[in-house]
Each structure stands twice: as structure tokens, then as C-alpha cells.
Design a protein around this motif. Sequence first.
Motif, PDB file in Angstrom:
ATOM      1  N   THR A   1       0.829  -1.196   0.000  1.00 28.48           N
ATOM      2  CA  THR A   1       0.000   0.000   0.000  1.00 28.48           C
ATOM      3  C   THR A   1       0.863   1.246   0.000  1.00 28.48           C
ATOM      4  OG1 THR A   1      -1.728  -1.162   1.231  1.00 28.48           O
ATOM      5  CG2 THR A   1      -1.799   1.234   1.282  1.00 28.48           C
ATOM      6  N   ILE A   2       0.501   2.195  -0.860  1.00 23.86           N
ATOM      7  CA  ILE A   2       1.167   3.492  -0.880  1.00 23.86           C
ATOM      8  C   ILE A   2       0.363   4.418   0.029  1.00 23.86           C
ATOM      9  CG2 ILE A   2       1.872   5.475  -2.253  1.00 23.86           C
ATOM     10  CD1 ILE A   2       1.881   3.571  -4.700  1.00 23.86           C
ATOM     11  N   LYS A   3       0.981   4.901   1.086  1.00 18.55           N
ATOM     12  CA  LYS A   3       0.325   5.876   1.962  1.00 18.55           C
ATOM     13  C   LYS A   3       0.554   7.242   1.323  1.00 18.55           C
ATOM     14  CE  LYS A   3       0.684   2.955   5.924  1.00 18.55           C
ATOM     15  NZ  LYS A   3       0.981   2.773   7.304  1.00 18.55           N
ATOM     16  N   ALA A   4      -0.409   7.656   0.519  1.00 15.27           N
ATOM     17  CA  ALA A   4      -0.263   8.824  -0.347  1.00 15.27           C
ATOM     18  C   ALA A   4      -0.323  10.135   0.429  1.00 15.27           C
ATOM     19  CB  ALA A   4      -1.337   8.815  -1.419  1.00 15.27           C
ATOM     20  N   THR A   5       0.567  11.038   0.053  1.00 15.21           N
ATOM     21  CA  THR A   5       0.568  12.390   0.605  1.00 15.21           C
ATOM     22  C   THR A   5       0.284  13.423  -0.465  1.00 15.21           C
ATOM     23  OG1 THR A   5       2.961  12.537   0.298  1.00 15.21           O
ATOM     24  CG2 THR A   5       2.171  11.824   2.467  1.00 15.21           C
ATOM     25  N   GLU A   6       0.432  13.028  -1.731  1.00 14.54           N
ATOM     26  CA  GLU A   6       0.226  13.959  -2.839  1.00 14.54           C
ATOM     27  C   GLU A   6      -0.192  13.183  -4.076  1.00 14.54           C
ATOM     28  OE1 GLU A   6       2.865  17.304  -5.243  1.00 14.54           O
ATOM     29  OE2 GLU A   6       3.685  16.379  -3.456  1.00 14.54           O
ATOM     30  N   PHE A   7      -0.962  13.842  -4.924  1.00 15.86           N
ATOM     31  CA  PHE A   7      -1.466  13.228  -6.150  1.00 15.86           C
ATOM     32  C   PHE A   7      -1.284  14.224  -7.291  1.00 15.86           C
ATOM     33  CE2 PHE A   7      -4.980  12.988  -9.154  1.00 15.86           C
ATOM     34  CZ  PHE A   7      -4.842  11.694  -9.603  1.00 15.86           C
ATOM     35  N   LYS A   8      -0.760  13.749  -8.421  1.00  4.46           N
ATOM     36  CA  LYS A   8      -0.586  14.610  -9.600  1.00  4.46           C
ATOM     37  C   LYS A   8      -1.233  13.913 -10.791  1.00  4.46           C
ATOM     38  CE  LYS A   8       3.971  15.923  -7.892  1.00  4.46           C
ATOM     39  NZ  LYS A   8       5.408  15.816  -8.138  1.00  4.46           N
ATOM     40  N   SER A   9      -2.230  14.564 -11.378  1.00  7.63           N
ATOM     41  CA  SER A   9      -2.855  13.970 -12.557  1.00  7.63           C
ATOM     42  C   SER A   9      -2.047  14.352 -13.788  1.00  7.63           C
ATOM     43  CB  SER A   9      -4.303  14.434 -12.694  1.00  7.63           C
ATOM     44  OG  SER A   9      -4.361  15.823 -12.880  1.00  7.63           O
ATOM     45  N   PRO A  10      -2.153  13.559 -14.858  1.00  5.93           N
ATOM     46  CA  PRO A  10      -1.399  13.864 -16.067  1.00  5.93           C
ATOM     47  C   PRO A  10      -1.939  15.127 -16.723  1.00  5.93           C
ATOM     48  CG  PRO A  10      -2.887  12.036 -16.455  1.00  5.93           C
ATOM     49  CD  PRO A  10      -2.966  12.369 -14.996  1.00  5.93           C
ATOM     50  N   PRO A  11      -1.097  15.821 -17.482  1.00  9.05           N
ATOM     51  CA  PRO A  11      -1.588  17.021 -18.161  1.00  9.05           C
ATOM     52  C   PRO A  11      -2.608  16.634 -19.223  1.00  9.05           C
ATOM     53  CG  PRO A  11       0.631  16.502 -18.892  1.00  9.05           C
ATOM     54  CD  PRO A  11       0.303  15.564 -17.772  1.00  9.05           C
ATOM     55  N   PRO A  12      -3.549  17.541 -19.530  1.00  8.01           N
ATOM     56  CA  PRO A  12      -4.531  17.221 -20.571  1.00  8.01           C
ATOM     57  C   PRO A  12      -3.842  17.094 -21.921  1.00  8.01           C
ATOM     58  CG  PRO A  12      -4.753  19.502 -19.860  1.00  8.01           C
ATOM     59  CD  PRO A  12      -3.741  18.865 -18.977  1.00  8.01           C
ATOM     60  N   PRO A  13      -4.420  16.297 -22.828  1.00 14.69           N
ATOM     61  CA  PRO A  13      -3.792  16.136 -24.142  1.00 14.69           C
ATOM     62  C   PRO A  13      -3.785  17.464 -24.899  1.00 14.69           C
ATOM     63  CG  PRO A  13      -5.931  15.069 -24.095  1.00 14.69           C
ATOM     64  CD  PRO A  13      -5.646  15.541 -22.708  1.00 14.69           C
ATOM     65  N   LYS A  14      -2.754  17.634 -25.707  1.00 11.11           N
ATOM     66  CA  LYS A  14      -2.642  18.861 -26.502  1.00 11.11           C
ATOM     67  C   LYS A  14      -3.640  18.807 -27.639  1.00 11.11           C
ATOM     68  CE  LYS A  14       2.190  19.486 -25.405  1.00 11.11           C
ATOM     69  NZ  LYS A  14       3.556  19.575 -25.918  1.00 11.11           N
ATOM     70  N   LYS A  15      -4.178  19.961 -27.973  1.00 16.12           N
ATOM     71  CA  LYS A  15      -5.123  20.033 -29.081  1.00 16.12           C
ATOM     72  C   LYS A  15      -4.357  19.875 -30.381  1.00 16.12           C
ATOM     73  CE  LYS A  15      -8.553  22.723 -26.710  1.00 16.12           C
ATOM     74  NZ  LYS A  15      -9.507  23.795 -26.790  1.00 16.12           N
ATOM     75  N   SER A  16      -4.940  19.143 -31.293  1.00 14.10           N
ATOM     76  CA  SER A  16      -4.317  18.899 -32.579  1.00 14.10           C
ATOM     77  C   SER A  16      -5.071  19.660 -33.655  1.00 14.10           C
ATOM     78  CB  SER A  16      -4.331  17.406 -32.879  1.00 14.10           C
ATOM     79  OG  SER A  16      -3.893  17.167 -34.186  1.00 14.10           O
ATOM     80  N   PHE A  17      -4.344  20.184 -34.607  1.00 10.80           N
ATOM     81  CA  PHE A  17      -4.948  20.928 -35.712  1.00 10.80           C
ATOM     82  C   PHE A  17      -5.835  20.022 -36.534  1.00 10.80           C
ATOM     83  CE2 PHE A  17      -4.792  22.140 -40.203  1.00 10.80           C
ATOM     84  CZ  PHE A  17      -5.399  23.381 -40.124  1.00 10.80           C
ATOM     85  N   PHE A  18      -5.430  18.774 -36.737  1.00  9.92           N
ATOM     86  CA  PHE A  18      -6.146  17.868 -37.609  1.00  9.92           C
ATOM     87  C   PHE A  18      -7.254  17.094 -36.906  1.00  9.92           C
ATOM     88  CE2 PHE A  18      -2.039  18.361 -39.708  1.00  9.92           C
ATOM     89  CZ  PHE A  18      -2.490  18.788 -40.961  1.00  9.92           C
ATOM     90  N   LYS A  19      -7.408  17.278 -35.612  1.00 11.09           N
ATOM     91  CA  LYS A  19      -8.429  16.527 -34.882  1.00 11.09           C
ATOM     92  C   LYS A  19      -9.815  16.902 -35.413  1.00 11.09           C
ATOM     93  CE  LYS A  19      -9.811  15.107 -30.330  1.00 11.09           C
ATOM     94  NZ  LYS A  19      -9.526  15.182 -28.919  1.00 11.09           N
ATOM     95  N   GLY A  20     -10.542  15.945 -35.863  1.00 11.28           N
ATOM     96  CA  GLY A  20     -11.892  16.173 -36.365  1.00 11.28           C
ATOM     97  C   GLY A  20     -11.947  16.510 -37.836  1.00 11.28           C
TER      98      GLY A  20
END
Length: 133
Positions: A112-131
Motif C-alpha cells: 500500500t502506498i500511503k499517499a501524501t500527494e497526487f498529480k494527474s497527467p496534463p490534458p492532451p494537446k489540441k491537434s490541428f487535424f483533430k476532427g
Amino acid sequence: MKKVALLCAALVFSAFANEPEEFEGLLTTPGCAAQGAFADCYLENYACGSDGCFKKTDAGVITKDAKYALYQHNTGKVYTIDTTKLKLAEMREGMNKNGVVVVGVLDEATNTIKATEFKSPPPPKKSFFKGCL
């Protein structure tokens, strides 16, 4: 003289043994990790602990059955996360995502990790070609 050196080494080791470490992986639940259902892990698992638990529990109610785990793809290890010192609302950003970092002290006896801090990953970068395609 050897006894003094061993005693000093033991004291130094015990002083650094409880230093927080960073653990990176995928935030999931122990049940989903055991099944290997990472992308298919329903979000209700994070709130009440299992698939279909909203049928027995009011939606949005977090129960004591909800547990979190960190799965490391490169080692295949699953660590249970003790979240008593964390704000669970902040962890929502990292649910079912890779690149989550949990800072804490590992209890090897219970894995078990006795957590003291949590860091979520950065949001994905927007892509010009997405969509566009």
C-alpha cells in the motif's frame, strides 16, 4: 568499531526509509486491475467499489468500499493507495488515465502506498487535424 558502523548505517537507512517516493502508473481500482479491465473499468467502481453498485447505492455517494489502486504497466505491479491524506475530488482528473503520479511511502507488507500527494497527467494537446479527417 564494526558495531558502531552498523548501528550508524541502520539509523541512516531507517531515516530515509520513510521518505516519500513518486510512483507513476494508471489510476484504477484493485478490482479492475485484477481483471485487467483498465479502459473498460466503469467509473462507478471509483465511487462505490464494483460494477453495478449504483443499483444498491445512491448515485454520487462515495462509500467506504471504493478503493484506489495504481497499476504500473512496465512492472505489472498493482499498489493499493491509502487516500486518507488526499482530497478525493482532486483525484477525479486522473481516473482511468496513464501518467498519474502518487507521492507517498510504500508499506511493503501490505503493498500500500500511503499517499501524501497526487498529480494527474496534463490534458492532451489540441491537434490541428483533430476532427478534420
